[in-house]
Design a protein around this motif. Structure first.
Motif, mmCIF file in Angstrom:
data_model
loop_
_atom_site.group_PDB
_atom_site.id
_atom_site.type_symbol
_atom_site.label_atom_id
_atom_site.label_comp_id
_atom_site.label_asym_id
_atom_site.label_seq_id
_atom_site.Cartn_x
_atom_site.Cartn_y
_atom_site.Cartn_z
ATOM 1 N N HIS A 160 52.000 53.834 101.610
ATOM 2 C CA HIS A 160 52.316 53.409 100.278
ATOM 3 C C HIS A 160 53.145 52.092 100.165
ATOM 4 O O HIS A 160 53.418 51.650 99.075
ATOM 5 C CB HIS A 160 53.230 54.443 99.697
ATOM 6 C CG HIS A 160 52.324 55.746 99.764
ATOM 7 N ND1 HIS A 160 51.303 56.114 98.818
ATOM 8 C CD2 HIS A 160 52.631 57.038 100.554
ATOM 9 C CE1 HIS A 160 50.953 57.358 99.289
ATOM 10 N NE2 HIS A 160 51.782 57.904 100.322
ATOM 11 N N ARG B 210 58.474 65.740 103.765
ATOM 12 C CA ARG B 210 57.197 65.750 102.929
ATOM 13 C C ARG B 210 57.649 65.722 101.282
ATOM 14 O O ARG B 210 57.405 65.113 100.559
ATOM 15 C CB ARG B 210 56.293 66.834 102.884
ATOM 16 C CG ARG B 210 55.093 66.836 101.998
ATOM 17 C CD ARG B 210 54.215 65.719 101.677
ATOM 18 N NE ARG B 210 53.554 65.228 103.010
ATOM 19 C CZ ARG B 210 52.938 64.195 102.901
ATOM 20 N NH1 ARG B 210 52.986 63.319 101.977
ATOM 21 N NH2 ARG B 210 52.112 63.938 103.839
ATOM 22 N N ALA B 211 58.683 66.866 101.224
ATOM 23 C CA ALA B 211 59.152 67.018 99.758
ATOM 24 C C ALA B 211 60.101 65.579 99.453
ATOM 25 O O ALA B 211 59.896 65.181 98.222
ATOM 26 C CB ALA B 211 60.236 68.041 99.670
ATOM 27 N N ASP C 225 57.547 63.046 98.332
ATOM 28 C CA ASP C 225 56.952 63.366 97.048
ATOM 29 C C ASP C 225 57.986 62.871 95.862
ATOM 30 O O ASP C 225 57.632 62.165 94.895
ATOM 31 C CB ASP C 225 56.601 64.729 97.001
ATOM 32 C CG ASP C 225 55.297 65.172 97.699
ATOM 33 O OD1 ASP C 225 54.710 64.229 98.313
ATOM 34 O OD2 ASP C 225 55.477 66.488 98.059
ATOM 35 N N ALA C 226 59.161 63.119 96.277
ATOM 36 C CA ALA C 226 60.144 62.755 95.079
ATOM 37 C C ALA C 226 60.210 61.158 95.007
ATOM 38 O O ALA C 226 60.234 60.373 93.992
ATOM 39 C CB ALA C 226 61.458 63.270 95.555
ATOM 40 N N LEU D 2 57.748 58.880 95.793
ATOM 41 C CA LEU D 2 56.316 58.236 95.213
ATOM 42 C C LEU D 2 56.418 58.656 93.838
ATOM 43 O O LEU D 2 55.851 57.867 92.973
ATOM 44 C CB LEU D 2 55.234 59.177 96.049
ATOM 45 C CG LEU D 2 55.129 58.817 97.330
ATOM 46 C CD1 LEU D 2 54.156 59.696 98.074
ATOM 47 C CD2 LEU D 2 54.887 57.330 97.304
ATOM 48 N N GLN D 3 57.214 59.731 93.366
ATOM 49 C CA GLN D 3 57.335 59.982 91.929
ATOM 50 C C GLN D 3 58.127 58.854 91.048
ATOM 51 O O GLN D 3 57.363 58.297 90.098
ATOM 52 C CB GLN D 3 58.039 61.260 91.611
ATOM 53 C CG GLN D 3 57.878 61.640 90.068
ATOM 54 C CD GLN D 3 58.553 62.985 89.952
ATOM 55 O OE1 GLN D 3 58.537 63.815 90.719
ATOM 56 N NE2 GLN D 3 59.000 63.117 88.766
#
Length: 394
Positions: A242, A343-344, A347-348, A350-351
């Motif tokens: 990303h 992973r969590a 995700d945070a 990327l949010q």
């Protein structure tokens, strides 16, 4: 007042010792003699002390020195105090005796003409000058010493129970013979009496820098497996597609260095960076990382890095340690993710990356909370006043 400060374990530019406490003393007009492993200041990794190193007197710190006195603001005393350094070896792993002998000699040489002796390591309790040959002495308790034994990889497991018993005895004797300062209120539970708390707050700028520069997340502090070194390397792998970098700022133990080496291009390790410079590197990041493990030593401690990220207007990504959760949720200034779950965390992050408005608002809330609740200034004044009171009772 002349204060002798000693550490044989911490980096000489440790944020609590140097950038907060010593700075507060100097700004109040007090002179400080700082006994520490100053030769390590130019190195980002811990060096083993393979031979005894006798103490020697250093010159007053210079602006070019890695442990030069930070920019000072004179207090009511008007003229800032002076800083003198004394270099000793560092106590590392099982190689501790030479460094402790050097610390003992340095404290004996410096304590006689001092008004107060302030020590930062439990090991130093074993080598203090005789009671009649030293001024009032303060032990600054940085951590839950017994709980921390579980994270000492160099200490054989069979020896930890024995060491824990020794620590209990040392703490009991220290409470009877010395003055204690605590980094956390919860540490009072380990002692018979109640002792002053000097919390690990931080300097909070009036205005926080907005998100800027390359897309990145940062970590500031000691790097080790229990502080999430493996998880942050894995996080780097998850974020690389990303275009988001993971930057690690701080010293690393051998296991963390192995994790970083295995991570290759997925993480960027700055090594040790003085606290004021490290916090400038934090500014503008997407988020600050605090992926500490569920260890007993961390459960009743506030990770200072969370407060530092928030002070710079950067949302914090933290594991669910109680005081960290309390801080992040009170400010609505970040995300709490499960232990051992890169992973969590990804995700945070990327949010936040996908919603720039959320990143800005969360950073502003974090900074506003820090400005109101996490500033060092009021604690600095209380810290200096407490030392002055103890010194006056000689």
């Amino acid at each position: 007042m002349r204060v002798v400060v000693c550490t044989v374990v911490h980096h000489p530019a440790d944020a609590r010792i140097f950038y907060r406490q010593i700075r507060a003393l100097l700004e109040a007009g007090h002179d400080v003699t700082y006994i520490a492993p100053h030769d390590e200041a130019e190195h980002g990794t811990v060096r083993d002390q393979s031979q005894d190193q006798p103490p020697h007197h250093g010159e007053r710190s210079r602006a070019s020195s890695p442990t030069a006195a930070p920019a000072l603001v004179p207090g009511e005393a008007g003229q800032p105090g002076t800083l003198t350094t004394v270099t000793i070896g560092r106590s590392v792993g099982r190689r501790r005796l030479g460094a402790l002998r050097a610390a003992k000699a340095a404290m004996a040489a410096q304590a006689g003409g001092a008004d107060l002796l302030l020590v930062h390591d439990p090991e130093l309790l074993l080598v203090l000058p005789p009671r009649r040959q030293r001024p009032p002495t303060v032990w600054d308790v940085h951590e839950d010493t017994i709980a921390a034994l579980t994270t000492k990889a160099w200490l054989p497991s069979w020896l930890r129970t024995v060491a824990a018993g020794g620590v209990r005895v040392a703490e009991h004797q220290a409470e009877r013979r010395l003055h204690l300062l605590l980094a956390e209120r919860g540490y009072n539970d380990r002692f018979a009496g109640t002792h002053p708390v000097v919390p690990n707050t931080t300097y909070v700028p009036e205005i926080a820098a907005p998100p800027s520069g390359p897309r990145r997340v940062v970590y500031v502090g000691w790097l080790s497996p229990d502080r999430g070194s493996a998880e942050m390397v894995e996080l780097g792998r998850l974020l690389a597609p990303h275009g988001i970098a993971v930057e690690l700022i701080g010293q690393a133990d051998a296991a963390a260095q192995a994790h970083i080496a295995a991570g290759g291009e997925f993480v960027h390790w700055h090594g040790f960076v003085p606290n004021d410079e490290a916090l400038r590197l934090v500014e503008g990041a997407l988020a600050g990382l605090s992926l500490l493990a569920d260890e007993a030593n961390f459960r009743h401690s506030l990770p200072t890095k969370v407060a530092e990220y928030m002070a710079r207007g950067v949302p914090a990504i933290s594991t669910p340690l109680p005081l960290a959760v309390e801080l992040v949720e009170a400010a609505d200034g970040g995300f709490v993710v499960p232990f051992n779950d890169p992973r969590a965390a990804a995700d945070a992050i990327l949010q936040l990356d996908a919603d720039p408005d959320l990143r800005v608002k969360m950073g502003l809330r974090a900074h506003e909370y820090a400005l109101a609740n996490l500033g060092w200034a009021p604690h600095a004044a209380a810290f200096v006043a407490q030392l002055e009171t103890w010194a006056s009772r000689r």
